[in-house]
Design an enzyme around this catalytic site. Structure first.
Site, PDB file in Angstrom:
ATOM      1  N   ALA A 106       0.801  -1.018  -0.108  1.00  0.00           N
ATOM      2  CA  ALA A 106      -0.148   0.081  -0.050  1.00  0.00           C
ATOM      3  C   ALA A 106       0.879   1.224  -0.033  1.00  0.00           C
ATOM      4  CB  ALA A 106      -0.780  -0.209   1.303  1.00  0.00           C
ATOM      5  N   MET A 108       4.049   4.258  -1.379  1.00  0.00           N
ATOM      6  CA  MET A 108       4.400   4.617  -2.748  1.00  0.00           C
ATOM      7  C   MET A 108       4.825   4.035  -3.625  1.00  0.00           C
ATOM      8  SD  MET A 108       2.861   7.858  -2.432  1.00  0.00           S
ATOM      9  CE  MET A 108       3.960   8.844  -3.377  1.00  0.00           C
ATOM     10  N   SER A 110       5.222   0.894  -4.457  1.00  0.00           N
ATOM     11  CA  SER A 110       4.348  -0.219  -4.907  1.00  0.00           C
ATOM     12  C   SER A 110       3.211   0.405  -5.786  1.00  0.00           C
ATOM     13  CB  SER A 110       3.552  -0.972  -3.911  1.00  0.00           C
ATOM     14  OG  SER A 110       4.567  -1.650  -2.894  1.00  0.00           O
ATOM     15  N   ARG A 191      20.716   4.305  14.583  1.00  0.00           N
ATOM     16  CA  ARG A 191      20.788   3.474  13.270  1.00  0.00           C
ATOM     17  C   ARG A 191      20.604   1.728  13.650  1.00  0.00           C
ATOM     18  NH1 ARG A 191      21.157   2.964   7.835  1.00  0.00           N
ATOM     19  NH2 ARG A 191      22.947   1.639   7.109  1.00  0.00           N
ATOM     20  N   GLY A 223      13.448  -2.541   1.046  1.00  0.00           N
ATOM     21  CA  GLY A 223      13.293  -1.738   2.199  1.00  0.00           C
ATOM     22  C   GLY A 223      14.688  -1.600   2.927  1.00  0.00           C
ATOM     23  N   ASN A 224      14.989  -0.565   3.250  1.00  0.00           N
ATOM     24  CA  ASN A 224      16.260  -0.136   3.883  1.00  0.00           C
ATOM     25  C   ASN A 224      16.399  -0.712   5.236  1.00  0.00           C
ATOM     26  OD1 ASN A 224      17.808   0.993   1.883  1.00  0.00           O
ATOM     27  ND2 ASN A 224      16.607   2.878   2.102  1.00  0.00           N
ATOM     28  N   ASP A 252      20.822   3.426  -7.773  1.00  0.00           N
ATOM     29  CA  ASP A 252      22.101   3.927  -7.646  1.00  0.00           C
ATOM     30  C   ASP A 252      22.942   3.900  -9.101  1.00  0.00           C
ATOM     31  OD1 ASP A 252      21.738   4.361  -4.760  1.00  0.00           O
ATOM     32  OD2 ASP A 252      22.063   2.020  -4.667  1.00  0.00           O
ATOM     33  N   HIS A 280      23.829  -0.007  -0.273  1.00  0.00           N
ATOM     34  CA  HIS A 280      23.064   1.115  -0.684  1.00  0.00           C
ATOM     35  C   HIS A 280      22.829   1.927   0.571  1.00  0.00           C
ATOM     36  CE1 HIS A 280      19.857   3.236  -2.174  1.00  0.00           C
ATOM     37  NE2 HIS A 280      18.923   2.987  -1.380  1.00  0.00           N
TER      38      HIS A 280
HETATM   39  C1  LMR Z   1      16.996   6.286  -1.987  1.00  0.00           C
HETATM   40  O1  LMR Z   1      18.034   5.848  -2.410  1.00  0.00           O
HETATM   41  O2  LMR Z   1      16.404   7.262  -2.713  1.00  0.00           O
HETATM   42  C2  LMR Z   1      16.376   5.857  -0.602  1.00  0.00           C
HETATM   43  O3  LMR Z   1      17.045   4.616  -0.195  1.00  0.00           O
HETATM   44  C3  LMR Z   1      16.534   6.878   0.347  1.00  0.00           C
HETATM   45  C4  LMR Z   1      16.399   6.327   1.645  1.00  0.00           C
HETATM   46  O4  LMR Z   1      17.127   6.540   2.415  1.00  0.00           O
HETATM   47  O5  LMR Z   1      15.277   6.026   1.825  1.00  0.00           O
END
Ligand code: LMR
Length: 440
Positions: A106, A108, A110, A191, A223-224, A252, A280
């Site tokens: 749900a 953005m 996606s 973090r 997902g980060n 990237d 990333h």
């Molecule tokens: C991006 O590269 O645009 C995202 O991963 C940025 C982020 O930290 O959410």
């Protein structure tokens, strides 16, 4: 690429998952490093995390499914109608339907991606598709909204849509799992805390994939922090080849191609052989040494080495953050496009002489990068969903030193999630400048 919408505690309360985030948290500042230890709380009976384990035991937060794991998710609306797909497959010479799961469905990203998947632009115009959407309790209504819009789009190739908040339902028999949902780092959150919260989500999803997905499922983690989330996921899915897990660094790569094209004054389709090495994050290494413009080495076309080593590098590393400042949220459309690119790179043969970047498992890599992490490297595919690493790449001191820095960051992240990968007690000693692309 971090997308809101999953929270481990709320996502699964209706299911039979048992989560535990009951970890003791000790934090001290050490020089430039931030050290955090995670240990299981000694007393809690319900705590399912046991950190003191041998390295071959995966002891991630336990997502125990006590019901029948073969349960199917609910089909949605018009997609519940019965029809003879087999006959259509024959008359239209369509391929056999594939099952694609999308988490954070749900959100953005996606919202851009699903319509591309359903249109045939990703898997091809002869590939019928079933979309299995994973959301959270909080986003369930929005998930219904997404399914309604998919209904109203009348995509001929879209044959099934189902929605659920239970990964064991959603991942049943899936051939692709696009794992987008994750918690973004909130104000004041360490973090290490983000690694832990999202790590738990990806550990649980790894277990679910291991239990019910196709044995050859391809998993794309968006997902980060996506590299380490992918590592956690694959460690929790020992019956699925580790090679099948990817962390998305294609965005990237696309960003790097665009910047090189801009500087050289050529259209971006002239830029090839661009590798993103590593994480990333802001330590990622966009490789201009091996990249080409119009078939020529970049350094022969762009003679401004200072620009390449400083401005170009930083622009790509921090592009996500600049976008967040402009939009007030993470990149969504371009992320979705890069997911499409990443999938297409695996299902279509790589053009002769070129390659693409993907965050993949390092075991057996030919470059001497540390084993047992997920690291972005140059790949080629025959178009069968699999890939091989490109061997003939050059390194110089500048490139190798940068690679070592991003490698060190990933090794530190790995130690920080040891409690989720079965490698014992987590110790977080993250370099002070460890940041997602979106963090400035
Ligand atoms: C991006 O590269 O645009 C995202 O991963 C940025 C982020 O930290 O959410």
């Amino acid at each position: 690429m971090a997308v809101a919408e999953l929270s481990p505690s709320s996502s699964y309360t209706k299911t039979t998952f048992q989560y535990s985030s009951k970890l003791s948290y000790v934090s001290t500042r050490l020089f430039n490093h931030h050290r955090v230890h995670y240990r299981p709380l000694p007393t809690s009976q319900n705590s399912r995390i046991v950190c003191s384990v041998t390295s071959n035991e995966v002891q991630a937060p336990v997502a125990v499914k006590t019901e029948d794991t073969k349960k199917k998710p609910e089909c949605y609306g018009v997609f519940c109608l019965t029809y003879d797909l087999k006959a259509e497959e024959e008359t239209k010479s369509w391929k056999k339907m594939i099952n694609v799961a999308v988490s954070g469905a749900a959100g953005m990203i996606s919202n851009h991606l699903l319509f591309k998947l359903a249109s045939g632009e990703v898997f091809g115009p002869d590939q019928p598709i079933a979309l299995k959407l994973l959301g959270s309790e909080r986003s369930f209504q929005a998930l219904e909204g997404v399914a309604m819009e998919l209904e109203d789009s009348l995509f001929p190739l879209l044959r099934e849509v189902s929605i659920s908040i239970d990964p064991y339902e959603v991942f049943q028999d899936v051939e692709w799992a696009l794992l987008i949902g994750a918690k973004p780092r909130g104000p004041g959150m360490e973090r290490a805390g983000l690694l832990d919260i999202n790590g738990q989500i990806f550990a649980a999803q790894g277990k679910a994939l291991n239990a019910v997905a196709s044995r050859n499922v391809k998993v794309m983690v968006v997902g980060n922090p996506c590299n380490t989330n992918a590592l956690i996921c694959l460690k929790n899915a020992p019956n699925i080849p580790a090679k099948n897990f990817h962390a998305l660094t294609r965005l990237d790569e696309n960003r790097a191609k665009c910047q090189l094209a801009l500087k050289a004054g050529v259209f971006y389709d002239k830029v090839s052989n661009v590798t993103i090495w590593g994480n990333h994050s802001t330590t990622q290494v966009p490789d201009f040494l091996n990249a080409k413009i119009d078939g020529l080495p970049v350094k022969e076309v762009i003679k401004d080495t200072k620009w390449l080593e400083e401005e170009f590098m930083e622009k790509v590393q921090k592009r996500g953050g600049v976008l967040i400042q402009k939009w007030g949220r993470s990149s969504a459309a371009s992320t979705a496009v890069s997911i499409v690119d990443a999938i297409r790179s695996l299902v279509t043969p790589t053009p002769e002489g070129d390659w693409f970047s993907s965050g993949v498992y390092t075991a057996g890599n030919p470059y001497g990068i540390a084993e047992d992490i997920v690291f972005s490297m140059p790949c080629r595919s025959k178009g069968d969903g699999d890939y091989e690493l490109v061997k003939d790449v050059m390194f110089d001191d500048y490139l190798w030193n940068r690679i070592k820095k991003t490698e060190a960051e990933l090794l530190a992240e790995k130690k920080c999630v040891a409690h989720l990968t079965g490698e014992g007690i987590a110790v977080c000693d993250l370099p002070g400048d460890t940041m997602l692309p979106g963090e400035m």
